[in-house]
Scaffold this active site. Structure first.
Site, PDB file in Angstrom:
ATOM      1  N   SER A 117      11.916  -7.753  -0.082  1.00  0.00           N
ATOM      2  CA  SER A 117      13.118  -8.548   0.170  1.00  0.00           C
ATOM      3  C   SER A 117      14.318  -8.045  -0.607  1.00  0.00           C
ATOM      4  CB  SER A 117      12.891 -10.034  -0.117  1.00  0.00           C
ATOM      5  OG  SER A 117      11.951 -10.250  -1.104  1.00  0.00           O
ATOM      6  N   ASN A 188      18.912 -13.440   3.299  1.00  0.00           N
ATOM      7  CA  ASN A 188      19.044 -13.692   1.863  1.00  0.00           C
ATOM      8  C   ASN A 188      20.481 -13.511   1.387  1.00  0.00           C
ATOM      9  OD1 ASN A 188      16.460 -14.456   1.405  1.00  0.00           O
ATOM     10  ND2 ASN A 188      15.757 -12.466   0.685  1.00  0.00           N
TER      11      ASN A 188
HETATM   12  P1  NAI Z   1       2.263 -12.252  -4.386  1.00  0.00           P
HETATM   13  O1  NAI Z   1       2.414 -12.014  -5.848  1.00  0.00           O
HETATM   14  O2  NAI Z   1       1.836 -13.592  -3.882  1.00  0.00           O
HETATM   15  O3  NAI Z   1       1.196 -11.174  -3.823  1.00  0.00           O
HETATM   16  C1  NAI Z   1       1.214  -9.818  -4.119  1.00  0.00           C
HETATM   17  C2  NAI Z   1      -0.206  -9.258  -3.954  1.00  0.00           C
HETATM   18  O4  NAI Z   1      -0.163  -7.846  -3.997  1.00  0.00           O
HETATM   19  C3  NAI Z   1      -1.164  -9.701  -5.058  1.00  0.00           C
HETATM   20  O5  NAI Z   1      -2.301 -10.300  -4.468  1.00  0.00           O
HETATM   21  C4  NAI Z   1      -1.538  -8.414  -5.772  1.00  0.00           C
HETATM   22  O6  NAI Z   1      -2.877  -8.394  -6.229  1.00  0.00           O
HETATM   23  C5  NAI Z   1      -1.328  -7.398  -4.680  1.00  0.00           C
HETATM   24  N1  NAI Z   1      -1.107  -6.023  -5.142  1.00  0.00           N
HETATM   25  C6  NAI Z   1      -0.379  -5.602  -6.183  1.00  0.00           C
HETATM   26  N2  NAI Z   1      -0.397  -4.254  -6.257  1.00  0.00           N
HETATM   27  C7  NAI Z   1      -1.172  -3.809  -5.234  1.00  0.00           C
HETATM   28  C8  NAI Z   1      -1.569  -2.527  -4.780  1.00  0.00           C
HETATM   29  N3  NAI Z   1      -1.170  -1.419  -5.403  1.00  0.00           N
HETATM   30  N4  NAI Z   1      -2.350  -2.454  -3.680  1.00  0.00           N
HETATM   31  C9  NAI Z   1      -2.776  -3.572  -3.035  1.00  0.00           C
HETATM   32  N5  NAI Z   1      -2.430  -4.819  -3.441  1.00  0.00           N
HETATM   33  C10 NAI Z   1      -1.624  -4.941  -4.522  1.00  0.00           C
HETATM   34  O7  NAI Z   1       3.625 -11.795  -3.731  1.00  0.00           O
HETATM   35  P2  NAI Z   1       4.344 -12.321  -2.396  1.00  0.00           P
HETATM   36  O8  NAI Z   1       5.160 -13.502  -2.712  1.00  0.00           O
HETATM   37  O9  NAI Z   1       3.345 -12.414  -1.313  1.00  0.00           O
HETATM   38  O10 NAI Z   1       5.361 -11.127  -2.102  1.00  0.00           O
HETATM   39  C11 NAI Z   1       4.939  -9.880  -1.603  1.00  0.00           C
HETATM   40  C12 NAI Z   1       6.114  -9.085  -1.099  1.00  0.00           C
HETATM   41  O11 NAI Z   1       6.786  -9.824  -0.081  1.00  0.00           O
HETATM   42  C13 NAI Z   1       7.167  -8.740  -2.140  1.00  0.00           C
HETATM   43  O12 NAI Z   1       7.703  -7.491  -1.844  1.00  0.00           O
HETATM   44  C14 NAI Z   1       8.203  -9.840  -1.924  1.00  0.00           C
HETATM   45  O13 NAI Z   1       9.474  -9.447  -2.348  1.00  0.00           O
HETATM   46  C15 NAI Z   1       8.151  -9.990  -0.427  1.00  0.00           C
HETATM   47  N6  NAI Z   1       8.612 -11.275   0.114  1.00  0.00           N
HETATM   48  C16 NAI Z   1       8.257 -12.456  -0.489  1.00  0.00           C
HETATM   49  C17 NAI Z   1       8.677 -13.661   0.049  1.00  0.00           C
HETATM   50  C18 NAI Z   1       8.260 -14.955  -0.576  1.00  0.00           C
HETATM   51  O14 NAI Z   1       8.849 -15.991  -0.232  1.00  0.00           O
HETATM   52  N7  NAI Z   1       7.293 -14.995  -1.459  1.00  0.00           N
HETATM   53  C19 NAI Z   1       9.531 -13.706   1.262  1.00  0.00           C
HETATM   54  C20 NAI Z   1       9.791 -12.412   1.845  1.00  0.00           C
HETATM   55  C21 NAI Z   1       9.365 -11.260   1.259  1.00  0.00           C
END
Ligand code: NAI
Length: 468
Positions: A117, A188
């Site tokens: 994002s 955003n």
């Molecule tokens: P989160 O922290 O809930 O999940 C991230 C996951 O990625 C974790 O389960 C972690 O173990 C895993 N991970 C970390 N490094 C890894 C790797 N090298 N290989 C495989 N898995 C790995 O994060 P969330 O909130 O789901 O966000 C994920 C992405 O989506 C980010 O880039 C964020 O900016 C984007 N995003 C988030 C939104 C939100 O509202 N939370 C909305 C739109 C985009």
């Protein structure tokens, strides 16, 4: 072989995998942590259970959907898929490493998408040898419920990668809008003023509940401060700071000191039990009925030649406190009356009140508004009132976004309705309210607060050419 792979099984990854499975596609979820995969799976099961309870899904369908989702801890599981959607932690180096590893695993004609994002697609793609197959697919939380995906083209992205991303978005039953690789993309970025205006109003002495009520009066489902509490003050501040830094400190995006203070104080919103509101189970919201009975109208006279004055009931020779009912964006100070009342449009259910009066008088003024079937909300005496300045600032950002060709006008409006649940697209809304009126509010705010309110050149040109 799965139809697509999702890397990262957190909030977003699990939501994307669930949406894919609900749409009949098979998805493999990859995460470095087994615990994260288990949590992701659990989140999906809970959501599907809710759908079964609501009668939207049969138990057999639920089992079929679950059967389409598999889990793995190695990126090797992505070999053979046509699309990988990365949704891991928001960290450039870690994302770059994953993309460079994926390149060696996934066949050359497959598309690699990132759900980032706040990072640029170009920078993530720069770690690969084939940046033409890297694209942004920015989903919204909660993914199964949110219908929008911003499809982001980096400078090297091939049109065929964009097509693939759009095709899959449509297969998921969602709407794709094409956006360019710019800070905050559309949603955003254009949504920033929604929070910033409310924060500035609280900094100017506004009461959070009243500010929210005033802004909800424009038709938003939730007030910006309620929404900030829901999203988490820390996440919201991080988005503000990222936009501010990546735009080389555009004053429009300047984060609010209040927001930072709240993060430092641990007042993050729902997740810590307190933000602008308290979440301890007790309701702080005043009971509307009780309020309506707490004071009787009277002892006030509504003056002004406006529809609002007529709605509130003018008494030409009335006595007592005078309420000036305005239908413009001026401030009250200096008008000679003690209380001002205004609303965004004649069909707005909320009347904004300004003025510094005793509690007893406040009650009478509120009773007068309620007697007309309207809801009162006290806001600081600043140009535009809370609702109009919020819509004006949103429209202004939408004009900047349009002028910079981040997306088309209709896509900007659609994105804000689908991705942020706005009742109207900000560009169409500005047309409806009148561009000249929007510009007057921005100019008045600029005079008071400086460059945070510089009007978009495109908006100014349209007004100058009589396109009001
Ligand atoms: P989160 O922290 O809930 O999940 C991230 C996951 O990625 C974790 O389960 C972690 O173990 C895993 N991970 C970390 N490094 C890894 C790797 N090298 N290989 C495989 N898995 C790995 O994060 P969330 O909130 O789901 O966000 C994920 C992405 O989506 C980010 O880039 C964020 O900016 C984007 N995003 C988030 C939104 C939100 O509202 N939370 C909305 C739109 C985009």
């Amino acid at each position: 072989m799965a139809d697509l792979a999702v890397v990262g099984a957190g909030t977003m990854g699990a939501g994307i995998a669930e949406s894919a499975a609900l749409a009949g596609l098979s998805a493999v979820m990859v995460d470095v942590q087994n615990a994260a995969l288990a949590r992701g799976q659990e989140t999906i099961e809970k959501d599907l259970e809710r759908r079964v309870r609501r009668g939207r899904l049969s138990e057999d369908q639920r089992d079929e959907v679950l059967g389409r989702i598999s889990a793995a801890t190695s990126l090797e599981a992505c070999a053979g898929v046509q699309l990988v959607i990365e949704a891991i932690v928001e960290n450039l180096e870690i994302k770059q490493k994953v993309f460079s590893d994926l390149e060696g695993i996934v066949p050359g004609d497959a598309v690699l998408a990132t759900n980032t994002s706040s990072l640029s697609v170009a920078r993530i793609a720069s770690a690969t040898e084939q940046p033409e197959r890297v694209v942004g697919m920015h989903f919204f939380n909660p993914v199964p419920a949110m219908r929008l995906v911003e499809v982001v083209a980096g400078p090297a992205t091939d049109p065929s990668s964009i097509h693939k991303a759009i095709e899959v978005t449509e297969q998921l039953g969602k709407t794709a809008i094409e956006v360019s690789d710019t800070p905050g993309f559309v949603v955003n970025r254009v949504a920033r003023p929604f929070y910033l205006e409310a924060l500035r109003l609280v900094e100017a002495g506004g009461d959070p509940e009243q500010v929210d009520a005033a802004i909800r009066g424009a038709g938003f489902r939730m007030g910006p401060l309620q929404l900030a509490d829901l999203i988490g003050m820390d996440i919201n501040l991080a988005v503000s700071e990222s936009l501010y830094e990546r735009s080389y400190y555009q004053p429009r995006f300047r984060p609010s000191p209040l927001q930072r203070f709240m993060v430092e104080a641990g007042l993050l919103g729902r997740k810590t039990g307190q933000g602008f509101y308290k979440y301890d189970g007790s309701s702080s919201a005043a009971d509307e009925e009780e309020l309506a009975q707490s004071a009787t109208p009277g002892g006030v006279t509504v003056v002004g030649d406006s529809e609002l004055a007529r709605a509130l009931g003018t008494e030409p020779n009335g006595e007592g406190l005078k309420i000036l009912a305005l239908e413009d964006e001026t401030v009250l100070a200096g008008s000679g009356v003690e209380v001002g009342a205004r609303r965004l449009t004649p069909d707005s259910p909320v009347v904004e009140l300004v003025g510094d009066v005793d509690p007893e008088i406040r009650d009478r003024v509120e009773a007068t508004v309620r007697a007309a079937g309207l809801t009162p909300a006290w806001t600081p005496d600043l140009p535009g009132g809370a609702a109009l300045r919020t819509v004006a600032a949103l429209a202004n950002e939408a004009f900047f976004t349009l002028e910079e060709r981040v997306a088309s006008a209709s896509d900007i409006d659609r994105a804000m309705q689908l991705g942020a649940n706005y009742p109207k697209g900000p560009l169409a809304w500005a047309d409806e309210l009148g561009l000249a009126r929007i510009l007057r509010v921005l100019d008045a705010l600029r005079e008071m607060h400086g460059d945070s309110y510089s009007a978009a050149p495109l908006l100014r040109r349209r007004v100058a050419f009589g396109n009001n």
